[in-house]
Design a protein around this motif. Structure first.
Motif, PDB file in Angstrom:
ATOM      1  N   VAL A   1       0.746  -1.273   0.039  1.00  0.00           N
ATOM      2  CA  VAL A   1       0.020  -0.069   0.041  1.00  0.00           C
ATOM      3  C   VAL A   1       0.890   1.318   0.315  1.00  0.00           C
ATOM      4  O   VAL A   1       0.816   2.278  -0.620  1.00  0.00           O
ATOM      5  CB  VAL A   1      -1.256  -0.301   1.078  1.00  0.00           C
ATOM      6  N   LEU A   2       1.988   1.547   0.727  1.00  0.00           N
ATOM      7  CA  LEU A   2       2.904   2.358   0.888  1.00  0.00           C
ATOM      8  C   LEU A   2       3.694   2.750  -0.027  1.00  0.00           C
ATOM      9  O   LEU A   2       3.528   3.564  -0.855  1.00  0.00           O
ATOM     10  CB  LEU A   2       3.461   2.442   2.211  1.00  0.00           C
ATOM     11  N   GLU A   3       4.231   1.343  -1.460  1.00  0.00           N
ATOM     12  CA  GLU A   3       4.852   1.638  -2.188  1.00  0.00           C
ATOM     13  C   GLU A   3       3.555   2.246  -3.362  1.00  0.00           C
ATOM     14  O   GLU A   3       4.383   3.432  -4.257  1.00  0.00           O
ATOM     15  CB  GLU A   3       5.257   0.483  -2.714  1.00  0.00           C
ATOM     16  N   THR A   4       2.336   2.081  -3.729  1.00  0.00           N
ATOM     17  CA  THR A   4       1.102   2.256  -4.530  1.00  0.00           C
ATOM     18  C   THR A   4       1.082   3.769  -4.137  1.00  0.00           C
ATOM     19  O   THR A   4       0.976   4.212  -5.071  1.00  0.00           O
ATOM     20  CB  THR A   4       0.614   1.457  -3.870  1.00  0.00           C
ATOM     21  N   VAL A   5       0.900   4.164  -2.538  1.00  0.00           N
ATOM     22  CA  VAL A   5       0.920   5.410  -2.711  1.00  0.00           C
ATOM     23  C   VAL A   5       1.714   6.229  -3.006  1.00  0.00           C
ATOM     24  O   VAL A   5       2.001   7.909  -3.054  1.00  0.00           O
ATOM     25  CB  VAL A   5       0.588   5.709  -0.922  1.00  0.00           C
ATOM     26  N   TYR A   6       2.870   6.313  -2.750  1.00  0.00           N
ATOM     27  CA  TYR A   6       4.181   6.657  -3.063  1.00  0.00           C
ATOM     28  C   TYR A   6       4.422   6.649  -4.438  1.00  0.00           C
ATOM     29  O   TYR A   6       4.559   7.885  -5.067  1.00  0.00           O
ATOM     30  CB  TYR A   6       5.050   6.160  -2.766  1.00  0.00           C
ATOM     31  N   ARG A   7       4.397   5.797  -5.389  1.00  0.00           N
ATOM     32  CA  ARG A   7       4.109   5.943  -6.370  1.00  0.00           C
ATOM     33  C   ARG A   7       3.214   7.195  -7.123  1.00  0.00           C
ATOM     34  O   ARG A   7       3.195   7.303  -7.580  1.00  0.00           O
ATOM     35  CB  ARG A   7       4.079   4.273  -6.926  1.00  0.00           C
ATOM     36  N   THR A   8       2.372   6.864  -6.456  1.00  0.00           N
ATOM     37  CA  THR A   8       0.940   7.990  -7.253  1.00  0.00           C
ATOM     38  C   THR A   8       1.303   9.143  -6.794  1.00  0.00           C
ATOM     39  O   THR A   8       1.541  10.326  -7.232  1.00  0.00           O
ATOM     40  CB  THR A   8      -0.369   7.376  -5.850  1.00  0.00           C
ATOM     41  N   ILE A   9       1.732   9.913  -5.602  1.00  0.00           N
ATOM     42  CA  ILE A   9       2.863  10.767  -5.119  1.00  0.00           C
ATOM     43  C   ILE A   9       3.750  11.308  -6.157  1.00  0.00           C
ATOM     44  O   ILE A   9       3.306  12.759  -6.592  1.00  0.00           O
ATOM     45  CB  ILE A   9       3.042  10.656  -3.609  1.00  0.00           C
ATOM     46  N   GLN A  10       4.448  10.602  -6.671  1.00  0.00           N
ATOM     47  CA  GLN A  10       5.388  10.984  -7.524  1.00  0.00           C
ATOM     48  C   GLN A  10       4.896  11.132  -8.753  1.00  0.00           C
ATOM     49  O   GLN A  10       4.593  12.234  -9.474  1.00  0.00           O
ATOM     50  CB  GLN A  10       6.574   9.290  -7.923  1.00  0.00           C
ATOM     51  N   GLN A  11       3.942  10.793  -9.363  1.00  0.00           N
ATOM     52  CA  GLN A  11       3.024  10.934 -10.489  1.00  0.00           C
ATOM     53  C   GLN A  11       2.099  11.608 -10.766  1.00  0.00           C
ATOM     54  O   GLN A  11       2.399  13.019 -11.677  1.00  0.00           O
ATOM     55  CB  GLN A  11       1.877   9.834 -10.668  1.00  0.00           C
ATOM     56  N   ARG A  12       1.975  12.180  -9.192  1.00  0.00           N
ATOM     57  CA  ARG A  12       1.039  13.420  -9.469  1.00  0.00           C
ATOM     58  C   ARG A  12       2.158  14.911  -9.496  1.00  0.00           C
ATOM     59  O   ARG A  12       1.283  15.689 -10.106  1.00  0.00           O
ATOM     60  CB  ARG A  12       0.153  13.698  -7.505  1.00  0.00           C
ATOM     61  N   LEU A  13       3.656  15.143  -8.875  1.00  0.00           N
ATOM     62  CA  LEU A  13       4.562  15.320  -8.773  1.00  0.00           C
ATOM     63  C   LEU A  13       5.216  15.658  -9.977  1.00  0.00           C
ATOM     64  O   LEU A  13       5.112  17.574 -10.190  1.00  0.00           O
ATOM     65  CB  LEU A  13       5.336  15.537  -7.562  1.00  0.00           C
ATOM     66  N   ARG A  14       4.430  14.911 -10.646  1.00  0.00           N
ATOM     67  CA  ARG A  14       5.170  14.617 -12.033  1.00  0.00           C
ATOM     68  C   ARG A  14       4.622  15.485 -13.129  1.00  0.00           C
ATOM     69  O   ARG A  14       5.022  15.851 -13.886  1.00  0.00           O
ATOM     70  CB  ARG A  14       5.971  13.784 -12.409  1.00  0.00           C
ATOM     71  N   ASP A  15       3.696  15.480 -13.059  1.00  0.00           N
ATOM     72  CA  ASP A  15       1.761  15.656 -13.863  1.00  0.00           C
ATOM     73  C   ASP A  15       1.698  16.902 -12.914  1.00  0.00           C
ATOM     74  O   ASP A  15       1.011  17.648 -14.404  1.00  0.00           O
ATOM     75  CB  ASP A  15       1.212  14.436 -14.101  1.00  0.00           C
ATOM     76  N   LEU A  16       1.470  17.036 -12.631  1.00  0.00           N
ATOM     77  CA  LEU A  16       0.685  18.935 -11.562  1.00  0.00           C
ATOM     78  C   LEU A  16      -0.196  18.105 -11.855  1.00  0.00           C
ATOM     79  O   LEU A  16      -0.685  19.365 -12.710  1.00  0.00           O
ATOM     80  CB  LEU A  16       1.337  20.346 -12.070  1.00  0.00           C
ATOM     81  N   PRO A  17      -1.261  17.617 -11.572  1.00  0.00           N
ATOM     82  CA  PRO A  17      -3.090  17.533 -13.021  1.00  0.00           C
ATOM     83  C   PRO A  17      -3.437  18.151 -12.489  1.00  0.00           C
ATOM     84  O   PRO A  17      -3.432  18.880 -11.034  1.00  0.00           O
ATOM     85  CB  PRO A  17      -3.371  16.251 -12.289  1.00  0.00           C
ATOM     86  N   GLU A  18      -4.469  19.504 -12.922  1.00  0.00           N
ATOM     87  CA  GLU A  18      -5.228  19.949 -11.656  1.00  0.00           C
ATOM     88  C   GLU A  18      -6.510  19.600 -10.550  1.00  0.00           C
ATOM     89  O   GLU A  18      -6.909  18.811 -11.139  1.00  0.00           O
ATOM     90  CB  GLU A  18      -6.120  21.294 -12.834  1.00  0.00           C
ATOM     91  N   GLY A  19      -6.338  20.233  -9.882  1.00  0.00           N
ATOM     92  CA  GLY A  19      -7.648  19.557  -9.122  1.00  0.00           C
ATOM     93  C   GLY A  19      -6.612  18.675  -7.917  1.00  0.00           C
ATOM     94  O   GLY A  19      -7.536  18.327  -6.866  1.00  0.00           O
ATOM     95  N   SER A  20      -5.378  18.776  -8.560  1.00  0.00           N
ATOM     96  CA  SER A  20      -4.455  17.523  -6.985  1.00  0.00           C
ATOM     97  C   SER A  20      -3.770  18.174  -5.834  1.00  0.00           C
ATOM     98  O   SER A  20      -3.668  18.884  -5.962  1.00  0.00           O
ATOM     99  CB  SER A  20      -4.020  16.762  -8.480  1.00  0.00           C
TER     100      SER A  20
END
Length: 220
Positions: free
Chosen positions: A122-141
């Motif tokens: 779970v921690l690894e999945t959440v961490y990877r999601t955070i990394q993806q959000r930091l790369r893409d900076l999607p609106e509303g995130s």
């Protein structure tokens, strides 16, 4: 692993189990011949032998979903191999993270959809999601918003969430404590991602401490 020790079958193949080195999740089962194992060891990326196409197959060569091999392990009977990998994208051609995603009816202890993965997964999945959000900076995130607010804002949240954990623990409220501890863990992972660290860095430090204590070596 010594290639000379591998017991290939009559077709010159050996089954290969591929496992996510970070989460422990089994990703796929494939086959390799001597050439595929050699290429895996030389390149550091999962390479197999395709039985349907009768040719060497580098995972991700077409899809881009490559697997960086961190360790190759031979089993006790020397007739099966384990690749421990860092996956870059889904392992399954269907787009699923793992090829093993079809539960057998009646075989699972819980109702379908109720399985909770181990904490490390779970921690690894959440961490990877955070990394993806930091790369893409999607609106509303939320991650994008906090990142743009700056590191001090994230650190302030850690202080706030730590306080909430203390209050929940003092109140002996298990549900509240689980909720607030999860918030604290999320923001800790967020901070690690911001500073280029990962859960692996924490695992390494914790394991080294544990190993020292187990060996009765006083900490430095």
């Amino acid at each position: 692993m010594n290639l000379g020790d591998v017991q290939f079958d009559e077709r010159g193949l050996v089954p290969v189990v591929v496992q996510d080195a970070h989460t422990g999740q089994v990703l796929t089962l494939a086959y390799a011949n001597r050439e595929a194992l050699t290429q895996t060891l030389l390149t550091g990326y999962s390479t197999f032998w395709s039985r349907s196409r009768d040719e060497l197959w580098v995972k991700g060569a077409t899809s881009g979903n490559r697997q960086k091999v961190l360790e190759v392990v031979l089993d006790c009977d020397q007739d099966a191999v384990l690749y421990r990998v860092e996956p870059h994208g889904p392992a399954c051609h269907t787009g699923a993270q793992s090829c093993f995603h079809n539960p057998v009816p009646g075989a699972q202890a819980e109702e379908p959809g109720e399985r909770v993965p181990p904490l490390g997964e779970v921690l690894e999945t959440v961490y990877r999601t955070i990394q993806q959000r930091l790369r893409d900076l999607p609106e509303g995130s939320y991650v994008a918003k906090m990142h743009q607010a700056g590191l001090d804002r994230i650190l302030k949240k850690i202080g706030e969430e730590a306080g909430e954990v203390i209050i929940a623990a003092k109140n002996a409220d298990a549900g509240e404590l689980s909720w607030e501890a999860s918030d604290l863990m999320f923001h800790l992972l967020f901070t690690l991602a911001e500073l280029g660290l990962s859960p692996d860095d924490l695992a390494r430090v914790l394991w080294e401490r544990h190993a020292k204590r187990a060996a009765n070596v006083p900490p430095a």
